[in-house]
Design a protein around this motif. Structure first.
Motif, PDB file in Angstrom:
ATOM      1  N   VAL A 238      -1.827  -4.417   1.947  1.00  0.00           N
ATOM      2  CA  VAL A 238      -1.161  -3.122   1.821  1.00  0.00           C
ATOM      3  C   VAL A 238      -1.747  -2.239   2.915  1.00  0.00           C
ATOM      4  CG1 VAL A 238      -0.778  -1.089   0.394  1.00  0.00           C
ATOM      5  CG2 VAL A 238      -0.835  -3.350  -0.660  1.00  0.00           C
ATOM      6  N   ILE A 239      -0.879  -1.718   3.760  1.00  0.00           N
ATOM      7  CA  ILE A 239      -1.310  -0.852   4.846  1.00  0.00           C
ATOM      8  C   ILE A 239      -0.820   0.554   4.542  1.00  0.00           C
ATOM      9  CG2 ILE A 239      -1.102  -0.375   7.309  1.00  0.00           C
ATOM     10  CD1 ILE A 239      -0.791  -3.402   7.695  1.00  0.00           C
ATOM     11  N   LEU A 240      -1.758   1.485   4.527  1.00  0.00           N
ATOM     12  CA  LEU A 240      -1.434   2.880   4.233  1.00  0.00           C
ATOM     13  C   LEU A 240      -1.252   3.625   5.547  1.00  0.00           C
ATOM     14  CD1 LEU A 240      -4.010   3.464   1.352  1.00  0.00           C
ATOM     15  CD2 LEU A 240      -1.610   2.760   1.190  1.00  0.00           C
TER      16      LEU A 240
ATOM     17  N   VAL B 114       3.043  -8.459   3.549  1.00  0.00           N
ATOM     18  CA  VAL B 114       2.592  -7.163   4.055  1.00  0.00           C
ATOM     19  C   VAL B 114       3.471  -6.054   3.494  1.00  0.00           C
ATOM     20  CG1 VAL B 114       2.150  -5.791   6.126  1.00  0.00           C
ATOM     21  CG2 VAL B 114       1.815  -8.276   6.183  1.00  0.00           C
ATOM     22  N   THR B 115       2.832  -5.052   2.904  1.00  0.00           N
ATOM     23  CA  THR B 115       3.507  -3.855   2.427  1.00  0.00           C
ATOM     24  C   THR B 115       2.939  -2.673   3.205  1.00  0.00           C
ATOM     25  OG1 THR B 115       3.778  -4.768   0.210  1.00  0.00           O
ATOM     26  CG2 THR B 115       3.950  -2.378   0.422  1.00  0.00           C
ATOM     27  N   VAL B 116       3.828  -1.849   3.731  1.00  0.00           N
ATOM     28  CA  VAL B 116       3.411  -0.657   4.471  1.00  0.00           C
ATOM     29  C   VAL B 116       3.948   0.570   3.747  1.00  0.00           C
ATOM     30  CG1 VAL B 116       3.497   0.576   6.663  1.00  0.00           C
ATOM     31  CG2 VAL B 116       3.469  -1.919   6.652  1.00  0.00           C
TER      32      VAL B 116
ATOM     33  N   THR C  57       8.538  -2.143   3.168  1.00  0.00           N
ATOM     34  CA  THR C  57       8.148  -0.742   3.356  1.00  0.00           C
ATOM     35  C   THR C  57       8.380   0.047   2.071  1.00  0.00           C
ATOM     36  OG1 THR C  57      10.329  -0.163   4.239  1.00  0.00           O
ATOM     37  CG2 THR C  57       8.638  -0.779   5.838  1.00  0.00           C
ATOM     38  N   VAL C  58       7.508   1.029   1.865  1.00  0.00           N
ATOM     39  CA  VAL C  58       7.575   1.893   0.691  1.00  0.00           C
ATOM     40  C   VAL C  58       7.373   3.328   1.153  1.00  0.00           C
ATOM     41  CG1 VAL C  58       6.498   2.476  -1.515  1.00  0.00           C
ATOM     42  CG2 VAL C  58       6.585   0.093  -0.780  1.00  0.00           C
ATOM     43  N   LYS C  59       8.328   4.196   0.838  1.00  0.00           N
ATOM     44  CA  LYS C  59       8.161   5.614   1.158  1.00  0.00           C
ATOM     45  C   LYS C  59       7.325   6.240   0.055  1.00  0.00           C
ATOM     46  CE  LYS C  59      10.271   9.936   2.246  1.00  0.00           C
ATOM     47  NZ  LYS C  59      11.393  10.803   2.215  1.00  0.00           N
TER      48      LYS C  59
END
Length: 65
Positions: A4-6, A27-29, A48-50
């Motif tokens: 998870v990348i913040l 990978v989740t960003v 991707t997650v807003k």
């Protein structure tokens, strides 16, 4: 491996692309910026997650398995 990348900025976006190049990685960003996330939409293996990263509840949802 799961990552998870913040942040999808100057460091987070290239890091996500490098990690996603290994197809064994997931990978989740997360970022609040839709334009930054849109740059990653075409990258295979990146979700991707807003989210507002200053919001503790949002972070907990993103980081929970």
């Amino acid at each position: 491996m799961n990552f998870v990348i913040l942040g999808a900025g100057l460091i987070g976006a290239p890091m996500a692309k490098d990690l996603a190049a290994d197809r064994e990685n997931t990978v989740t960003v997360a970022d609040i910026s839709e334009p930054a996330l849109k740059q990653l939409d075409s990258c295979e293996g990146i979700r991707t997650v807003k989210a507002d990263l200053a919001d503790r509840a949002a972070l907990e949802r993103i980081l929970s398995p």
